[in-house]
Design a protein around this motif. Sequence first.
Motif, PDB file in Angstrom:
ATOM      1  N   CYS A  82      -3.557 -48.974 -58.470  1.00  0.00           N
ATOM      2  CA  CYS A  82      -4.807 -49.492 -59.048  1.00  0.00           C
ATOM      3  C   CYS A  82      -5.459 -50.490 -58.085  1.00  0.00           C
ATOM      4  CB  CYS A  82      -4.498 -50.163 -60.395  1.00  0.00           C
ATOM      5  SG  CYS A  82      -5.843 -51.132 -61.057  1.00  0.00           S
ATOM      6  N   LEU A  83      -4.665 -51.421 -57.545  1.00  0.00           N
ATOM      7  CA  LEU A  83      -5.238 -52.442 -56.658  1.00  0.00           C
ATOM      8  C   LEU A  83      -5.640 -51.863 -55.302  1.00  0.00           C
ATOM      9  CD1 LEU A  83      -3.268 -55.723 -57.410  1.00  0.00           C
ATOM     10  CD2 LEU A  83      -5.365 -54.866 -58.397  1.00  0.00           C
ATOM     11  N   ILE A  84      -4.931 -50.846 -54.838  1.00  0.00           N
ATOM     12  CA  ILE A  84      -5.363 -50.184 -53.587  1.00  0.00           C
ATOM     13  C   ILE A  84      -6.732 -49.539 -53.824  1.00  0.00           C
ATOM     14  CG2 ILE A  84      -4.882 -48.253 -52.017  1.00  0.00           C
ATOM     15  CD1 ILE A  84      -1.888 -48.918 -52.303  1.00  0.00           C
ATOM     16  N   GLY A  85      -6.879 -48.907 -54.984  1.00  0.00           N
ATOM     17  CA  GLY A  85      -8.165 -48.285 -55.322  1.00  0.00           C
ATOM     18  C   GLY A  85      -9.276 -49.310 -55.430  1.00  0.00           C
ATOM     19  N   VAL A  86      -8.995 -50.397 -56.106  1.00  0.00           N
ATOM     20  CA  VAL A  86      -9.997 -51.460 -56.263  1.00  0.00           C
ATOM     21  C   VAL A  86     -10.362 -52.047 -54.891  1.00  0.00           C
ATOM     22  CG1 VAL A  86     -10.249 -53.818 -57.121  1.00  0.00           C
ATOM     23  CG2 VAL A  86      -9.420 -52.041 -58.650  1.00  0.00           C
ATOM     24  N   SER A  87      -9.361 -52.203 -54.021  1.00  0.00           N
ATOM     25  CA  SER A  87      -9.621 -52.744 -52.678  1.00  0.00           C
ATOM     26  C   SER A  87     -10.495 -51.782 -51.871  1.00  0.00           C
ATOM     27  CB  SER A  87      -8.305 -52.981 -51.931  1.00  0.00           C
ATOM     28  OG  SER A  87      -7.511 -53.892 -52.640  1.00  0.00           O
ATOM     29  N   VAL A 143     -10.545 -44.949 -64.140  1.00  0.00           N
ATOM     30  CA  VAL A 143      -9.373 -44.205 -63.679  1.00  0.00           C
ATOM     31  C   VAL A 143      -8.295 -45.169 -63.171  1.00  0.00           C
ATOM     32  CG1 VAL A 143      -8.552 -42.626 -61.908  1.00  0.00           C
ATOM     33  CG2 VAL A 143     -10.590 -42.067 -63.188  1.00  0.00           C
ATOM     34  N   PHE A 144      -8.722 -46.136 -62.348  1.00  0.00           N
ATOM     35  CA  PHE A 144      -7.749 -47.094 -61.795  1.00  0.00           C
ATOM     36  C   PHE A 144      -7.091 -47.892 -62.927  1.00  0.00           C
ATOM     37  CE2 PHE A 144     -10.654 -47.245 -57.858  1.00  0.00           C
ATOM     38  CZ  PHE A 144     -10.000 -46.170 -57.289  1.00  0.00           C
ATOM     39  N   ASN A 145      -7.858 -48.202 -63.950  1.00  0.00           N
ATOM     40  CA  ASN A 145      -7.348 -49.006 -65.061  1.00  0.00           C
ATOM     41  C   ASN A 145      -6.399 -48.182 -65.947  1.00  0.00           C
ATOM     42  OD1 ASN A 145      -7.069 -51.271 -66.633  1.00  0.00           O
ATOM     43  ND2 ASN A 145      -8.897 -50.862 -67.860  1.00  0.00           N
ATOM     44  N   THR A 146      -6.810 -46.964 -66.252  1.00  0.00           N
ATOM     45  CA  THR A 146      -6.033 -46.194 -67.238  1.00  0.00           C
ATOM     46  C   THR A 146      -4.693 -45.693 -66.703  1.00  0.00           C
ATOM     47  OG1 THR A 146      -7.292 -44.211 -66.676  1.00  0.00           O
ATOM     48  CG2 THR A 146      -8.018 -45.460 -68.621  1.00  0.00           C
ATOM     49  N   ALA A 152      -5.582 -38.135 -64.158  1.00  0.00           N
ATOM     50  CA  ALA A 152      -6.102 -39.460 -63.814  1.00  0.00           C
ATOM     51  C   ALA A 152      -5.577 -39.906 -62.451  1.00  0.00           C
ATOM     52  CB  ALA A 152      -5.712 -40.471 -64.894  1.00  0.00           C
ATOM     53  N   LEU A 153      -4.294 -39.616 -62.209  1.00  0.00           N
ATOM     54  CA  LEU A 153      -3.700 -39.981 -60.919  1.00  0.00           C
ATOM     55  C   LEU A 153      -4.405 -39.243 -59.778  1.00  0.00           C
ATOM     56  CD1 LEU A 153      -1.340 -41.538 -59.538  1.00  0.00           C
ATOM     57  CD2 LEU A 153       0.004 -39.450 -59.760  1.00  0.00           C
ATOM     58  N   GLY A 154      -4.636 -37.945 -59.988  1.00  0.00           N
ATOM     59  CA  GLY A 154      -5.340 -37.146 -58.985  1.00  0.00           C
ATOM     60  C   GLY A 154      -6.733 -37.699 -58.729  1.00  0.00           C
ATOM     61  N   ALA A 155      -7.427 -38.059 -59.821  1.00  0.00           N
ATOM     62  CA  ALA A 155      -8.788 -38.605 -59.667  1.00  0.00           C
ATOM     63  C   ALA A 155      -8.748 -39.931 -58.921  1.00  0.00           C
ATOM     64  CB  ALA A 155      -9.423 -38.788 -61.045  1.00  0.00           C
ATOM     65  N   ALA A 156      -7.744 -40.769 -59.229  1.00  0.00           N
ATOM     66  CA  ALA A 156      -7.636 -42.073 -58.556  1.00  0.00           C
ATOM     67  C   ALA A 156      -7.443 -41.873 -57.055  1.00  0.00           C
ATOM     68  CB  ALA A 156      -6.464 -42.858 -59.148  1.00  0.00           C
ATOM     69  N   LEU A 157      -6.557 -40.931 -56.709  1.00  0.00           N
ATOM     70  CA  LEU A 157      -6.311 -40.677 -55.278  1.00  0.00           C
ATOM     71  C   LEU A 157      -7.562 -40.135 -54.591  1.00  0.00           C
ATOM     72  CD1 LEU A 157      -2.713 -39.156 -55.521  1.00  0.00           C
ATOM     73  CD2 LEU A 157      -3.344 -41.400 -54.618  1.00  0.00           C
ATOM     74  N   LEU A 158      -8.290 -39.260 -55.313  1.00  0.00           N
ATOM     75  CA  LEU A 158      -9.527 -38.711 -54.735  1.00  0.00           C
ATOM     76  C   LEU A 158     -10.565 -39.807 -54.512  1.00  0.00           C
ATOM     77  CD1 LEU A 158     -10.131 -35.288 -56.530  1.00  0.00           C
ATOM     78  CD2 LEU A 158      -9.734 -35.698 -54.091  1.00  0.00           C
ATOM     79  N   ILE A 192      -9.965 -42.954 -53.954  1.00  0.00           N
ATOM     80  CA  ILE A 192      -9.531 -43.789 -52.810  1.00  0.00           C
ATOM     81  C   ILE A 192      -9.889 -43.095 -51.492  1.00  0.00           C
ATOM     82  CG2 ILE A 192      -7.512 -44.741 -51.612  1.00  0.00           C
ATOM     83  CD1 ILE A 192      -6.243 -45.172 -54.407  1.00  0.00           C
ATOM     84  N   VAL A 193      -9.567 -41.808 -51.414  1.00  0.00           N
ATOM     85  CA  VAL A 193      -9.890 -41.057 -50.189  1.00  0.00           C
ATOM     86  C   VAL A 193     -11.412 -41.059 -49.973  1.00  0.00           C
ATOM     87  CG1 VAL A 193      -9.867 -38.751 -49.142  1.00  0.00           C
ATOM     88  CG2 VAL A 193      -7.829 -39.610 -50.290  1.00  0.00           C
ATOM     89  N   GLY A 194     -12.159 -40.867 -51.050  1.00  0.00           N
ATOM     90  CA  GLY A 194     -13.630 -40.854 -50.950  1.00  0.00           C
ATOM     91  C   GLY A 194     -14.175 -42.178 -50.428  1.00  0.00           C
ATOM     92  N   PHE A 195     -13.672 -43.285 -50.963  1.00  0.00           N
ATOM     93  CA  PHE A 195     -14.149 -44.604 -50.516  1.00  0.00           C
ATOM     94  C   PHE A 195     -13.822 -44.838 -49.037  1.00  0.00           C
ATOM     95  CE2 PHE A 195     -13.473 -46.175 -55.135  1.00  0.00           C
ATOM     96  CZ  PHE A 195     -14.750 -45.743 -55.483  1.00  0.00           C
TER      97      PHE A 195
END
Lengths: 269, 309
Positions: free
Chosen positions: A169-174, A220-223, A243-249, A251-254
């Motif tokens: 979650c925090l990697i995604g937020v970062s 997604v990061f929260n849930t 949700a995990l797949g979406a979170a990873l996508l 992160i890669v997108g950002f």
Amino acid sequence: MISVIRAFRSEVLKFRRWSVLAVAGVMLAVSTLIAYLTFHQIASGATGREMTGLIAAFHTPQGLVSIIGQARSLIIAVALVMVTANLAAEWSQGTLRNLLVCEPRRLRWLAGKMLALVLFVLLSMLLTLLISGTFILILAQGQGIQTTAWTSAEGLSVFLAFLGNEVLCLIGVSALGMLIAVLTRSVAAGVGIALAYILVVEGIIAVVLPQVTQWFPGRVFNTIVGTTVPLVGPTPPQGYPAALGAALLWIVGFVVAGAVVFPRQDVTA
Amino acid sequence: MPLSTEPSRVFAIETHGLSKHFGRHTAVDDLTIRVPAGTIAGFIGPNGAGKTTTIRLLLGLVRSDAGSAMVLGYPLAEPERYLPRVGALVEAPAFYPGLSGRTNLEVLARLGGYPGSRVGELLEMVELSDRARDRVGTYSLGMKQRLGLAMALLPDPDLLILDEPANGLDPLGIIGIRELLRRLAAQGKTILLSSHMLGELEQLTDWLIMLNQGKALFCGPARELLAQSVEVVVEAQDAVQLDLAARIADEAGYSVTREDQALRIACPAGFAETLNRLAKEAGAPDLIIRVKEASLEQLFLALVKGDRS
């Protein structure tokens, strides 16, 4: 790789600033206070609809994580502000031009800096969870409350699953903070947009289009964290794997978007 | 634009038709300049002339829209090849105000892979050792400028690009920088020095680049520029005759400064004779015309005014 390590080591020196340490200190102090207040309410026999789940989970292996996880929103907000402000400040202060003359391979510099920032955010979060968890354990034992379930193998497993998802979650937020900083190039605009997006914009859209917002990055990061311990956040309506797949996508997108934009930007600050 | 031809020299900086636009504004316009290796080159022009944008282009901070350039033998597109040998101070020095002067330098030393011992040496050189552990936020402008200079010298550069390095310095500080730059030039380093302190540049530089509205007005040896232009002083008791002379000079595109009973005209030496002839033809026979070597400031004014007209 050597230049990424150099950028990382250079960035670590900047954590000596009071402003950076203060943000980590606030995260720790306020999270511990929230955990204490939650624990105090349960231990003192408070009742109420919002307390029902926490009271039910209190003596289970999820009990400790449910209490120390109550400050998750704050940890997410602090992490987002810290990364966005820290990176955007390189433009606002004009220090970016010094750095890019020293290391013209911009992506390597950004990789080293983000590595250091994410590590700092994760260590702050880990320290916060460990200190507030230890504090609650000591408090509970002092009041003769049974904590065996919390420290059992199952309790530890719940904590590690929670920690793993919180790290993601925090990697995604970062990563989101990085992209906002790269696009805005200003501390005020970056932090304002980041907070407004995560706290307001997604919430407003969720009222109108709940089916769509469940895929938005903040949700997604929260849930994904709520999956492990539902008492610390909402669970993903689309299911954990999706949700995990979406979170990873996301992160890669950002990361890709930041990597495409940053090397092409003119540094005029 | 006069571009001195010295084919035998090696150039640390060479640009050909370099251009940069920000929206509709043209910051650098078809710029062709060069700086020979081992010289101190003065980079002058009014505010907004494009000096800082040119410096940013050379440092890979902004991308050119047209043209090409070579820095220390490598093209602009490969800044990682030449920037390790370049030190730069661009505009006002920027630091982390919450960190000490020493840590600010250490941040860059670590990033660039320079030895940590260099930080102490440079703090000593710019006389900041005793304040090295204080927060930069407590430094005066002059101290920040000196720290900026130390920052630019971190890589022990072959090419030093300095944008207004004397800004905020007291007279002793300015003299100190002048001596330091002379020492660095004596070591064979090339220095591109952007400054509004024309008197200082006149003492220090052996090469000059004059910019206005993104274009180069002059690029060549300083002595060549100073030799080609002079100051013509015209004196007369009769104000009408003086007005006439002023109008002739003005119409010829030269900068005229009026004093009590005299005019100062920044122009080529040959113009004195032309002025004398034209004034006589126009009915001003009693002018006293003297030719003096012009200062860089007068030449700058003349060139910029000529360019605008």
